[in-house]
Design an enzyme around this catalytic site. Sequence first.
Site, PDB file in Angstrom:
ATOM      1  N   HIS A 185      27.983  -3.928 -29.677  1.00  0.00           N
ATOM      2  CA  HIS A 185      28.099  -5.395 -29.639  1.00  0.00           C
ATOM      3  C   HIS A 185      28.771  -5.764 -28.318  1.00  0.00           C
ATOM      4  O   HIS A 185      29.658  -5.042 -27.855  1.00  0.00           O
ATOM      5  CB  HIS A 185      29.019  -5.914 -30.755  1.00  0.00           C
ATOM      6  CG  HIS A 185      28.393  -6.068 -32.092  1.00  0.00           C
ATOM      7  ND1 HIS A 185      29.061  -5.753 -33.264  1.00  0.00           N
ATOM      8  CD2 HIS A 185      27.176  -6.542 -32.470  1.00  0.00           C
ATOM      9  CE1 HIS A 185      28.280  -6.022 -34.298  1.00  0.00           C
ATOM     10  NE2 HIS A 185      27.132  -6.487 -33.849  1.00  0.00           N
TER      11      HIS A 185
ATOM     12  N   CYS B 234      36.535  -8.236 -33.779  1.00  0.00           N
ATOM     13  CA  CYS B 234      35.515  -8.148 -34.830  1.00  0.00           C
ATOM     14  C   CYS B 234      35.969  -8.843 -36.106  1.00  0.00           C
ATOM     15  O   CYS B 234      35.130  -9.347 -36.857  1.00  0.00           O
ATOM     16  CB  CYS B 234      35.215  -6.689 -35.175  1.00  0.00           C
ATOM     17  SG  CYS B 234      34.545  -5.724 -33.843  1.00  0.00           S
TER      18      CYS B 234
HETATM   19  N1  ARG Z   1      30.416  -1.626 -39.039  1.00  0.00           N
HETATM   20  C1  ARG Z   1      30.122  -2.880 -38.402  1.00  0.00           C
HETATM   21  C2  ARG Z   1      28.744  -2.821 -37.776  1.00  0.00           C
HETATM   22  O1  ARG Z   1      28.409  -1.812 -37.234  1.00  0.00           O
HETATM   23  C3  ARG Z   1      31.174  -3.202 -37.385  1.00  0.00           C
HETATM   24  C4  ARG Z   1      31.016  -4.565 -36.787  1.00  0.00           C
HETATM   25  C5  ARG Z   1      32.046  -4.854 -35.730  1.00  0.00           C
HETATM   26  N2  ARG Z   1      31.989  -6.179 -35.331  1.00  0.00           N
HETATM   27  C6  ARG Z   1      31.991  -6.611 -34.059  1.00  0.00           C
HETATM   28  N3  ARG Z   1      32.067  -7.890 -33.828  1.00  0.00           N
HETATM   29  N4  ARG Z   1      31.866  -5.774 -33.051  1.00  0.00           N
HETATM   30  O2  ARG Z   1      27.984  -3.769 -37.817  1.00  0.00           O
END
Ligand code: ARG
Length: 286
Positions: free
Chosen positions: A184, A278
Amino acid sequence: MSVMPTMESSTASTAPTARTGLKRHYLMCRPEHFAVTYSINPWMDPSAGADRDEAVRQWEALRSAYAGLGHEVSLIDPIAGLPDMVFAANGALVVGGRVYGARFTHPERHAEGPAYAAWLRANGFGEVLDAEHTNEGEGDFLTMDEVILAGTGFRTRVAAHQEAQEFLGRPVVTLRLVDPRFYHLDTALFALGGDNVAYYPEAFSPGSRAVLERLFPDAVVAGERDAAVLGLNAVCDGRHVVINAEATDLIATLAGHGYEPVPVDMSELRKAGGGPKCCTLELRYP
Ligand code: ARG
């Protein structure tokens, strides 16, 4: 739901530049159902799992840190069977009071998009777009004063960047992510106020690195060690930077630039690939 007042700057700073923090409104989700039961990014190891009680303690400390900085925190009810719902940043993109809804990549998280959209509708956000294109909210969209920076390559599609631009009426700048650990945009870059960023260049394609250099010649550039503890998954109000405590070099660099680091321990949530940002969805009003 009006313009937030400027936060008072009480402490005399020895830093080179006086920074101004603005009061923020964040949406968070208590990790009551947090677990690592599937793997959709390289940080997640279902055989190792995660300690839910410890995750809740760390999350509570993050929430307290925001309260201590004078920010408002609202809460969305966690839903059983959605272990990643704690990562509120992915739930939507809220800019100027308008909500661009999330449409998740992986089936394990599909139900989160409608849940966040429903909360926002019920809490006064009348203009909610149910996105046509796959996007993971503020995980891949970071709002600056003039532009919205948007990640692609792993989750959010370029078509969603265009859809968001049209809906929000803000220029959206596409940035291509190339390292699966930084899946992300908010794992590789964070906004330092509205006109500067900190980022880890190696997470981006050569062209996107050139774009970042052009847009932000004064950016804080982070190294591999800080990136590898998700140090770029930080939250800045213009003055304070809530950041993973292990990102020690980046913390020192930020302090040298006049920011006030607020270190937090998110090691348990990192087992799902998440950090402070996150867990935090900013609600931006007109
Ligand atoms: N386990 C989640 C995923 O892989 C973690 C999300 C983390 N969120 C973020 N905004 N980077 O989707």
